[in-house]
Enzyme design. Structure first.
Site, PDB file in Angstrom:
ATOM      1  N   GLY A  95       0.814  -1.219   0.000  1.00 49.97           N
ATOM      2  CA  GLY A  95       0.000   0.000   0.000  1.00 49.97           C
ATOM      3  C   GLY A  95       0.844   1.263   0.000  1.00 49.97           C
ATOM      4  O   GLY A  95       0.399   2.317   0.432  1.00 49.97           O
ATOM      5  N   SER A 132       2.282   1.939  -5.398  1.00 52.83           N
ATOM      6  CA  SER A 132       3.083   1.643  -6.582  1.00 52.83           C
ATOM      7  C   SER A 132       2.381   2.113  -7.858  1.00 52.83           C
ATOM      8  O   SER A 132       3.029   2.570  -8.789  1.00 52.83           O
ATOM      9  CB  SER A 132       3.428   0.161  -6.665  1.00 52.83           C
ATOM     10  N   SER A 133       1.037   2.047  -7.889  1.00 48.39           N
ATOM     11  CA  SER A 133       0.329   2.469  -9.109  1.00 48.39           C
ATOM     12  C   SER A 133       0.507   3.960  -9.349  1.00 48.39           C
ATOM     13  O   SER A 133       0.714   4.395 -10.495  1.00 48.39           O
ATOM     14  CB  SER A 133      -1.166   2.194  -8.998  1.00 48.39           C
ATOM     15  N   ASP A 161      -1.430  10.639  -3.345  1.00 46.88           N
ATOM     16  CA  ASP A 161      -0.287   9.761  -3.594  1.00 46.88           C
ATOM     17  C   ASP A 161       0.530  10.240  -4.799  1.00 46.88           C
ATOM     18  O   ASP A 161       1.763  10.131  -4.812  1.00 46.88           O
ATOM     19  CB  ASP A 161      -0.759   8.305  -3.792  1.00 46.88           C
TER      20      ASP A 161
HETATM   21  O1  PMV Z   1      -4.730   2.917   0.507  1.00 46.74           O
HETATM   22  P1  PMV Z   1      -3.860   4.042   0.146  1.00 46.74           P
HETATM   23  O2  PMV Z   1      -2.555   4.023   0.852  1.00 46.74           O
HETATM   24  O3  PMV Z   1      -3.707   4.234  -1.316  1.00 46.74           O
HETATM   25  O4  PMV Z   1      -4.579   5.363   0.708  1.00 46.74           O
HETATM   26  C1  PMV Z   1      -5.879   5.722   0.319  1.00 46.74           C
HETATM   27  C2  PMV Z   1      -6.242   7.026   0.945  1.00 46.74           C
HETATM   28  C3  PMV Z   1      -7.694   7.441   0.710  1.00 46.74           C
HETATM   29  O5  PMV Z   1      -7.864   8.733   1.312  1.00 46.74           O
HETATM   30  C4  PMV Z   1      -8.641   6.480   1.383  1.00 46.74           C
HETATM   31  C5  PMV Z   1      -8.020   7.521  -0.765  1.00 46.74           C
HETATM   32  C6  PMV Z   1      -7.457   8.717  -1.496  1.00 46.74           C
HETATM   33  O6  PMV Z   1      -7.349   8.646  -2.726  1.00 46.74           O
HETATM   34  O7  PMV Z   1      -7.134   9.731  -0.870  1.00 46.74           O
END
Ligand code: PMV
Length: 323
Positions: free
Chosen positions: A109, A112-113, A156
């Protein structure tokens, strides 16, 4: 036009504000020194070849003018979406060979994408000598991810582009690099792979059904992020830890905690961490604990004893860069 380029982009960990950020609220994210590497090469002819062995793709070949057609292996979807998005703005006059390699397992988590998406757009820009500011790189990468996933705040991608630690408002409305003195994090992995899109949809159903209640949780999370930003910038570890614990309580309230995360978080707190919470969508993946920098070993051991594995990562890593 160059012949070949290699870029790398970092993974990320969410420190505060997950889920609320999908609803346009702020969060705090840090880039980690686990990177995805993308090599892009000009290839004679008019074909695209993708090798991404970490996600099970070996020699996927497609005509450049048929991008996205036919059956696409799961591991190649983000790469293809990024190439298509780039090609909507700049002509790709040749065949291409794309190879990706990750320092970390896609299971953790760490994103990577998103790192691969940013890496591909940046690699193509560099290959075809297009000057692409960070904001435009974000826009293209975010568009690519939304084409595939339909949901997501883009936090991300911002971490992969800017690196460091960011105050980020959903959709990229605000992206502010923060000066953080230190990030004494211990990262525990539950061993369970979570699916972010599934968790986001689950929270969305809860929100539809209990709009005012969940909106008030987002309001509180916003306050947590604001206070956490100051506590991080001033190195107030005790407050950072307390806010992590409150944030975790709210994540539990919206149903994204799991028994495994609960155990690891509890173990870290009992072993003396200032605070601990899940990081990301929940449902599995990783938890983080804010520890005493000088002696995190009690927390490390407690997480291991509770059934987690401890991942060795450094935060505040640099953003996407040419090799
Ligand atoms: O699961 P992860 O580490 O990609 O985190 C997702 C975080 C969320 O707030 C739930 C979704 C997002 O795109 O912000």
């Amino acid at each position: 036009m160059k012949n070949k380029v290699e870029v790398s982009a970092p993974g990320k960990l969410m420190l505060f504000g997950e889920h609320a950020v999908v609803y346009g609220k702020p969060c705090i994210v840090t880039a980690v020194d686990q990177r995805v590497r993308v090599r892009a090469e000009i290839h004679g002819g008019k074909q695209l070849t993708i090798d991404a062995p970490d996600v099970g793709v070996t020699r996927y070949v497609q005509d450049m003018n048929k991008l996205g057609e036919g059956e696409i292996p799961k591991g190649a979807r983000f790469i293809l979406a990024a190439i298509k998005k780039f090609a909507q703005s700049w002509e790709i006059p040749t065949g291409l060979k794309i190879e990706t390699k990750s320092d970390f397992s896609a299971e953790f988590g760490f994103g990577s994408s998103s790192a691969v998406t940013v890496g591909v757009v940046k690699a193509l820009a560099s290959l075809f000598e297009v000057d692409i500011p960070k904001e435009r790189l974000f826009e293209l990468s975010y568009g690519s991810v939304l084409d595939i996933q339909g949901v997501g705040s883009g936090f991300d991608l911002a971490a992969a582009i800017w690196g460091g630690t960011l105050y980020f408002v959903g959709g990229g409305k605000e992206i502010v690099p923060l000066k953080i003195k230190h990030i004494p994090l211990v990262v525990g992995y539950t061993g369970i792979k979570a699916d972010t899109a599934t968790m986001v949809k689950r929270v969305s159903r809860l929100h539809d059904k209990n709009k005012e209640v969940v909106d008030s949780i987002w309001k509180t999370m916003t306050l947590i992020v604001m206070r956490a930003r100051t506590a991080l910038e001033t190195g107030d570890d005790k407050t950072v830890g307390e806010l992590m614990n409150i944030n975790q309580g709210l994540l539990d309230a919206i149903g994204v905690n799991t028994p495994e995360l609960f155990d690891l978080i509890g173990a870290a707190r009992s072993a003396g961490a200032y605070g601990a919470k899940l990081s990301g969508a929940g449902g599995g993946d990783c938890m983080i604990a804010w520890t005493d920098e000088k002696n995190p070993s009690d927390v490390v051991n407690a997480i291991k004893k509770a059934g987690g594995s401890v991942l060795n990562v450094n935060c505040n890593a640099g953003g996407v860069e040419l090799k």
